[in-house]
Scaffold this motif. Structure first.
Motif, PDB file in Angstrom:
ATOM      1  N   GLY A 188       3.906   3.695   8.695  1.00  0.00           N
ATOM      2  CA  GLY A 188       4.196   4.372   7.433  1.00  0.00           C
ATOM      3  C   GLY A 188       5.594   4.096   6.922  1.00  0.00           C
TER       4      GLY A 188
ATOM      5  N   TYR B 140       0.831  -1.208   0.000  1.00  0.00           N
ATOM      6  CA  TYR B 140       0.000   0.000   0.000  1.00  0.00           C
ATOM      7  C   TYR B 140       0.865   1.257   0.000  1.00  0.00           C
ATOM      8  N   THR B 141       1.864   1.305   0.875  1.00  0.00           N
ATOM      9  CA  THR B 141       2.698   2.513   0.955  1.00  0.00           C
ATOM     10  C   THR B 141       3.489   2.718  -0.330  1.00  0.00           C
TER      11      THR B 141
ATOM     12  N   THR C 228       0.930   3.956  -3.076  1.00  0.00           N
ATOM     13  CA  THR C 228       0.159   5.169  -2.765  1.00  0.00           C
ATOM     14  C   THR C 228       1.104   6.257  -2.272  1.00  0.00           C
TER      15      THR C 228
ATOM     16  N   PRO D  36      -4.586   4.885   6.643  1.00  0.00           N
ATOM     17  CA  PRO D  36      -5.255   5.547   5.526  1.00  0.00           C
ATOM     18  C   PRO D  36      -6.566   4.847   5.164  1.00  0.00           C
ATOM     19  N   SER D  37      -7.522   5.615   4.705  1.00  0.00           N
ATOM     20  CA  SER D  37      -8.847   5.058   4.426  1.00  0.00           C
ATOM     21  C   SER D  37      -8.815   3.972   3.356  1.00  0.00           C
ATOM     22  N   GLY D  38      -7.813   3.999   2.499  1.00  0.00           N
ATOM     23  CA  GLY D  38      -7.725   3.004   1.442  1.00  0.00           C
ATOM     24  C   GLY D  38      -7.139   1.678   1.880  1.00  0.00           C
TER      25      GLY D  38
ATOM     26  N   LYS E  78      -0.192   9.406   6.497  1.00  0.00           N
ATOM     27  CA  LYS E  78      -1.586   9.187   6.873  1.00  0.00           C
ATOM     28  C   LYS E  78      -1.755   8.072   7.903  1.00  0.00           C
TER      29      LYS E  78
ATOM     30  N   SER F 215       1.251   8.377   1.282  1.00  0.00           N
ATOM     31  CA  SER F 215       0.384   7.705   2.260  1.00  0.00           C
ATOM     32  C   SER F 215       1.051   7.513   3.609  1.00  0.00           C
ATOM     33  N   THR F 216       2.389   7.595   3.627  1.00  0.00           N
ATOM     34  CA  THR F 216       3.073   7.297   4.887  1.00  0.00           C
ATOM     35  C   THR F 216       2.658   8.242   6.003  1.00  0.00           C
TER      36      THR F 216
END
Length: 538
Positions: free
Chosen positions: A115, A96-97, A100, A270-272, A106, A103-104
């Protein structure tokens, strides 16, 4: 593993943090005792398992000790419930990181470290902390047993390979499997027991440190017979619907205690990135393994006392239903070591096998010596659990509920007290001058063998006493009543042999391990199988 009388679930929580009004357990000394079979070692009190009188009677002394020693701290295995789940979670975060950008930042609050987190685990082998645990186990075994068995002189800190007149003793035989973490546990235990690294005259080279003893390495990892890794030769243990019913029960239980924790932690990612209860379970597991590797982890301050109790309970659900009374192969996986123990107690070789015993190792004095002051076998946690099952120590037969969250406090099958990292199961042979020695309430330090009236020339009455992590097991709980009548854990040798005379029949090894049968765990989850199975109609 703990020096407490009450089961670990009854410990009062020490809380020093909160998250959104939820009190979190952050005392690592408490948390590390709630990790089931991956818990840090600590002695049980002698009375932990309910034995009232824990002292050695006057006129008695330990004459022989049989040690079944578990390996100590290791990295996670690749099992789906263990390192496999941890690795999936870590990779999920990393993917994910990486995918995205930005994003870290978040990841917030207690999960801000995620993160930039990196998973640093190896797989399966012993850690440095594990080596130190085994070293200490060897020192402790010398202090508790070796001193008495070998009538140690003043100031003697470890085993001496020679008698006082200078002649060589017969070398003890240590047995291990070929697996890395088991062999390394044996090596480090031996360093502690034989004392080569703390001799009065220091030897910086540790030259010939293995010379006082012999090692028998029994292959592990194929299908060969090996009582110290008996799942290898038990085919049905490798059938998912039989050997892994406890794993299925574990995963079914996780949402029952981690749903709220997952929702709480979701607020800090993060929301994702959607967390599952299995992800949250991985965080608990990684906390334990990182602590057993580098002594610290940022995952350890995220959970409440009840959530840690739930984590421990998952391990009890798994082990009871994979290796103990909850699995039809439970007794079969432990009966091989039981047969070896009974053979040693009766000074007999085993020339023909009807279990996981490898008779090519057990039919000769070089690899299976008889009449030794002590025996030391190095093995796994599940083997210890199956041995206790095969011995019918019914005090521990406490089938876990699959719905209790948090778990009940008055449990007797508490895995952290049975098989923590570096845990041990010890059978003591005790010689007494009387057939009915008076019980002694409190434990007493034995400064020398004859301190309390023991006379080796007049100790013809032999008794068995068993300990798990120093806690004395109530042999009176073995069905049939042969070992009832005493409240100090002692059972007369003849009575103990009688109590175990049907252990092989109960295990029903050939059918349990090779029979054509099915277990419908979905229909009867958590069923107590008495650790065995017989063909329908028998």
């Amino acid at each position: 593993m703990r020096a407490f009388v009450a089961p670990v679930a009854a410990l009062a929580a020490f809380v020093s943090a909160s998250s959104n009004g939820v009190q979190l357990e952050t005392d690592i000394n408490v948390i590390s005792r709630l990790w089931g079979e991956i818990s840090t070692y600590g002695d049980n009190t002698p009375s932990y398992f309910g034995v009232q009188n824990v002292g050695l009677p006057d006129g008695c002394q330990i004459e022989q000790a049989h040690l079944l020693q578990r390996h100590a701290q290791r990295f996670p295995t690749g099992g789906d419930d263990d390192g496999g789940n941890n690795e999936r979670f870590a990779q999920k975060v990393a993917n994910y990181t990486k995918a995205t950008p930005g994003s870290t930042s978040k990841f917030t609050g207690p999960l801000a470290f995620l993160g930039s987190y990196e998973y640093i685990m190896g797989e399966s082998y012993l850690t440095g902390l594990g080596a130190s645990t085994e070293f200490m186990a060897g020192v402790t075994f010398w202090n508790r047993y070796g001193r008495t068995l070998y009538n140690a002189s003043a100031g003697q800190t470890a085993y001496n390979a020679s008698y006082t007149n200078g002649t060589a003793r017969r070398k003890p035989v240590l047995r291990t499997t070929s697996q890395s973490r088991i062999q390394n546990s044996e090596i480090n235990w031996a360093l502690g027991f034989f004392g080569v690294s703390f001799q009065a005259n220091a030897d910086a080279t540790l030259a010939n440190f293995t010379s006082p003893y012999n090692v028998v390495i029994i292959p592990e990892g194929g299908t060969e017979n090996n009582t110290l890794a008996s799942y290898d030769s038990c085919a049905n243990d490798n059938v998912d619907s039989i050997g892994y019913i406890g794993d299925d029960d574990l995963f079914a239980y996780i949402p029952k205690y981690l749903t709220n924790a997952t929702a709480r932690l979701q607020q800090h990612v993060p929301s994702g990135l959607k967390l599952t209860t299995n992800d949250t379970y991985a965080m608990q597991s990684i906390c334990a393994y990182e602590t057993q590797y580098i002594g610290q982890s940022d995952f350890c301050n995220l959970f409440t006392a009840d959530e840690w109790a739930g984590f421990e309970y998952t391990t009890e659900i798994q082990y009871f239903n994979d290796y103990a009374w909850g699995n039809p192969t439970g007794r079969a996986q432990g009966i091989g070591y039981v047969q070896e123990l009974l053979a040693r107690l009766q000074n007999q070789y085993i020339t023909v096998s009807n279990s996981s015993v490898n008779s090519s190792y057990d039919n000769n004095a070089q690899q299976f010596p008889l009449g030794e002051p002590f025996y030391a076998d190095f093995s796994h946690d599940d083997i210890i659990i199956s041995v206790l099952t095969a011995l019918s120590i019914d005090y521990l037969r406490n089938s876990p509920s699959l719905n209790a969250a948090p778990p009940a406090q008055n449990r007797t099958f508490v895995l952290a007290n049975l098989t923590p990292f570096g845990g041990s199961f010890i059978t003591e042979v005790i010689g007494c001058g009387s057939s009915t020695p008076d019980e002694v309430t409190n434990a007493r330090t034995q400064y020398y063998p004859t301190q309390y009236g023991y006379d080796p020339s007049n100790a013809g009455h032999k008794f068995i006493r068993m300990r798990v992590n120093n806690g004395i097991l109530p042999l009176s709980s073995i069905p049939g009543g042969a070992c009832r009548g005493r409240n100090d854990g002692l059972c007369a040798m003849a009575d103990f042999l009688k109590a175990e005379s049907n252990a092989t029949t109960l295990a029903n090894y050939q059918y349990a391990c090779f029979g054509n049968y099915t277990i419908n765990n979905a229909q009867t989850p958590g069923k107590d199988h008495d650790g065995t199975i017989f063909p329908t109609g028998n």
